[in-house]
Motif scaffolding. Structure first.
Motif, mmCIF file in Angstrom:
data_model
loop_
_atom_site.group_PDB
_atom_site.id
_atom_site.type_symbol
_atom_site.label_atom_id
_atom_site.label_comp_id
_atom_site.label_asym_id
_atom_site.label_seq_id
_atom_site.Cartn_x
_atom_site.Cartn_y
_atom_site.Cartn_z
ATOM 1 N N ASP A 83 0.832 -1.211 0.000
ATOM 2 C CA ASP A 83 0.000 0.000 0.000
ATOM 3 C C ASP A 83 0.866 1.261 0.000
ATOM 4 O O ASP A 83 0.559 2.234 -0.692
ATOM 5 C CB ASP A 83 -0.926 0.001 1.216
ATOM 6 C CG ASP A 83 -2.078 -0.989 1.080
ATOM 7 O OD1 ASP A 83 -2.501 -1.233 -0.067
ATOM 8 O OD2 ASP A 83 -2.527 -1.517 2.101
ATOM 9 N N ALA A 84 1.947 1.243 0.769
ATOM 10 C CA ALA A 84 2.837 2.398 0.810
ATOM 11 C C ALA A 84 3.433 2.657 -0.569
ATOM 12 O O ALA A 84 3.516 3.809 -1.023
ATOM 13 C CB ALA A 84 3.948 2.174 1.830
ATOM 14 N N TYR A 87 0.746 4.267 -3.023
ATOM 15 C CA TYR A 87 0.503 5.709 -2.838
ATOM 16 C C TYR A 87 1.727 6.539 -3.174
ATOM 17 O O TYR A 87 1.603 7.685 -3.623
ATOM 18 C CB TYR A 87 0.031 5.976 -1.405
ATOM 19 C CG TYR A 87 -1.424 5.622 -1.229
ATOM 20 C CD1 TYR A 87 -2.424 6.502 -1.616
ATOM 21 C CD2 TYR A 87 -1.800 4.391 -0.699
ATOM 22 C CE1 TYR A 87 -3.767 6.173 -1.472
ATOM 23 C CE2 TYR A 87 -3.133 4.050 -0.557
ATOM 24 C CZ TYR A 87 -4.111 4.942 -0.944
ATOM 25 O OH TYR A 87 -5.439 4.610 -0.815
ATOM 26 N N ARG A 88 2.901 5.963 -3.002
ATOM 27 C CA ARG A 88 4.114 6.680 -3.373
ATOM 28 C C ARG A 88 4.210 6.800 -4.887
ATOM 29 O O ARG A 88 4.568 7.861 -5.415
ATOM 30 C CB ARG A 88 5.337 5.949 -2.808
ATOM 31 C CG ARG A 88 6.656 6.665 -3.060
ATOM 32 C CD ARG A 88 7.789 6.051 -2.270
ATOM 33 N NE ARG A 88 7.983 4.637 -2.573
ATOM 34 C CZ ARG A 88 7.706 3.639 -1.748
ATOM 35 N NH1 ARG A 88 7.205 3.899 -0.553
ATOM 36 N NH2 ARG A 88 7.908 2.378 -2.104
ATOM 37 N N LYS A 94 -2.621 10.264 0.752
ATOM 38 C CA LYS A 94 -2.584 9.072 1.595
ATOM 39 C C LYS A 94 -3.689 9.137 2.649
ATOM 40 O O LYS A 94 -3.682 10.056 3.488
ATOM 41 C CB LYS A 94 -1.224 8.966 2.285
ATOM 42 C CG LYS A 94 -0.065 8.848 1.308
ATOM 43 C CD LYS A 94 1.270 8.927 2.030
ATOM 44 C CE LYS A 94 2.428 8.878 1.038
ATOM 45 N NZ LYS A 94 3.739 9.028 1.706
ATOM 46 N N GLU A 97 -2.458 9.265 6.522
ATOM 47 C CA GLU A 97 -1.585 10.311 7.046
ATOM 48 C C GLU A 97 -2.335 11.625 7.195
ATOM 49 O O GLU A 97 -3.260 11.920 6.449
ATOM 50 C CB GLU A 97 -0.383 10.548 6.124
ATOM 51 C CG GLU A 97 0.732 9.557 6.266
ATOM 52 C CD GLU A 97 1.993 9.990 5.523
ATOM 53 O OE1 GLU A 97 2.915 9.170 5.453
ATOM 54 O OE2 GLU A 97 2.057 11.134 5.031
ATOM 55 N N ARG A 116 -6.694 10.954 7.175
ATOM 56 C CA ARG A 116 -6.482 12.156 6.371
ATOM 57 C C ARG A 116 -7.588 13.185 6.579
ATOM 58 O O ARG A 116 -7.378 14.390 6.357
ATOM 59 C CB ARG A 116 -6.395 11.772 4.885
ATOM 60 C CG ARG A 116 -6.101 12.939 3.963
ATOM 61 C CD ARG A 116 -5.838 12.483 2.538
ATOM 62 N NE ARG A 116 -7.009 11.855 1.935
ATOM 63 C CZ ARG A 116 -7.995 12.534 1.347
ATOM 64 N NH1 ARG A 116 -7.961 13.844 1.320
ATOM 65 N NH2 ARG A 116 -8.998 11.889 0.795
#
Length: 395
Positions: A83-84, A87-88, A94, A97, A116
């Motif tokens: 998942d990280a 989104y990167r 995100k 966050e 978020r």
């Protein structure tokens, strides 16, 4: 809570700073992508990154700590590497966050959905951040309403005249947003987001006359922070290259390998043009420079181009000389020995060049007249006005 100091550098502030306590009590309705039941808080103080964690219990969490000065912080959840990475790579917002400003206050955070969407209240710095962001968003949306459809149609039709028109409107909207930042700083001299706004507003250049009072008047703890000290050093450099100051020396080689110095041009009006073969706005400014050079060269005007290349250094000279020929640059040109990204080294550092193109007009006495960044219509008009003032209108 489990608090860690991840890394840091030993930095001594000019004044003694008294740390103050903050609390952050929050609720989180959804943590869809989280791989555990913890929420994390990350922020920096005095050159150190601080990471804190708290277990979510019945959707609630509570952080407490100390800060010396307001600083941007991040609430986040731990997610899977997959998942990280997603989104990167996609650069989507995100959901796990939330960035905000942390200061010495009793703060409350509430998210009815994902992290978020958290609404954070109770902190003066975060309230200021939200206020200026709302104003900037409103200005942007007004611009989109006024010319967004025209812009899309112009690019779809490849209509160069229409593209130029909407580009001018876009620049005007950008200028309106920058003016809003300056106005906010002047009206809120003790805001905790002063350094954030200063760095944004002066990304490409600093006018010491305007910025000096804002820096000197900011919160003492913020000014004494490592970030504040670094900005103070940049302000000092800007003062060294402000209008009226002697231009620093330049000594670099031209395409034939001959050393060219700025000192050898004393007695002429000189335009230093910091550019690069890779830089589209730089290259687009050269037709205007050709016109100015043809008009004023017999009146004692010289251009000294300083090319700043990037990538494989063995190809710098070839890329530079091809651009010289393609853009029909008949004025003096030299190649910087440092890359375009080394902006704190050599002539880029000496002249505080932070963006390309940067043009610096120098009078016959070797003193700086004006510093222009970018290739906007206003920059071209300012250069024309400066040349007319120094060399006369009749050329």
């Amino acid at each position: 809570m489990a608090k860690k100091i991840i890394f840091g550098a030993a930095l001594v502030s000019a004044i003694s700073v008294q740390a103050q306590t903050f609390t952050l009590k929050g609720t989180l309705a959804k943590n869809t992508l989280a791989v555990n039941s913890y929420i994390y808080l990350r922020y920096e103080q005095q050159g150190k990154t601080i990471l804190d964690s708290c277990r979510l219990q019945q959707q609630a969490y509570h952080f407490q700590g100390k800060v010396d000065y307001p600083k941007e912080a991040t609430l986040f959840l731990k997610v899977s590497d997959k998942d990280a990475r997603y989104y990167r790579q996609t650069r989507l917002l995100k959901p796990y966050e939330r960035n905000f400003y942390l200061d010495a206050a009793n703060m409350t955070a509430k998210a009815d959905g994902e992290l978020r969407e958290t609404n954070i209240t109770g902190g003066a710095a975060e309230a200021d951040r939200q206020a200026i962001e709302a104003e900037l968003t409103a200005i942007y949306q007004r611009g989109e309403k006024a010319y967004g459809a025209k812009r899309d149609a112009a690019y779809k039709k490849k209509d160069s005249v229409a593209i130029a028109e909407v580009t001018r409107a876009s620049y005007q909207n950008d200028a309106e947003r920058e003016a809003a930042k300056l106005r906010f700083m002047q009206e809120h001299p003790h805001t905790g987001i002063m350094l954030k706004l200063l760095n944004e507003y002066t990304r490409t250049k600093i006018d010491p006359v305007v910025i000096g009072p804002l820096y000197e008047g900011m919160l003492p703890a913020l000014k004494a922070s490592p970030e504040g000290t670094a900005y103070g050093q940049r302000l000092a450099k800007a003062r060294e290259t402000a209008p009226g100051m002697p231009a620093p020396p330049v000594a670099l080689k031209d395409r034939q390998g001959n050393l060219v110095t700025l000192a050898s041009l004393k007695g002429k009006v000189v335009l230093l043009d910091f550019w690069g073969s890779w830089c589209y706005p730089c290259r687009m400014s050269h037709p205007h420079l050709r016109e100015a050079y043809a008009r004023y060269k017999d009146a004692g005007f010289e251009i000294l181009g300083v090319s700043n290349e990037r990538g494989d250094s063995t190809k710098w000279k070839d890329n530079w000389t091809k651009a010289l020929d393609a853009d029909q640059m008949t004025w003096l040109n030299v190649l910087n020995t440092a890359g375009s990204t080394d902006r704190d080294k050599g002539v880029l550092g000496d002249f505080d060049v932070k963006a390309f193109p940067t043009k610096i007009l120098i009078d016959r006495e070797g003193k700086i007249v004006v510093k222009l960044v970018g290739n906007s219509e206003s920059s071209r008009e300012a250069l024309d006005a400066g040349l007319e003032r120094l060399l006369g209108k009749g050329h």
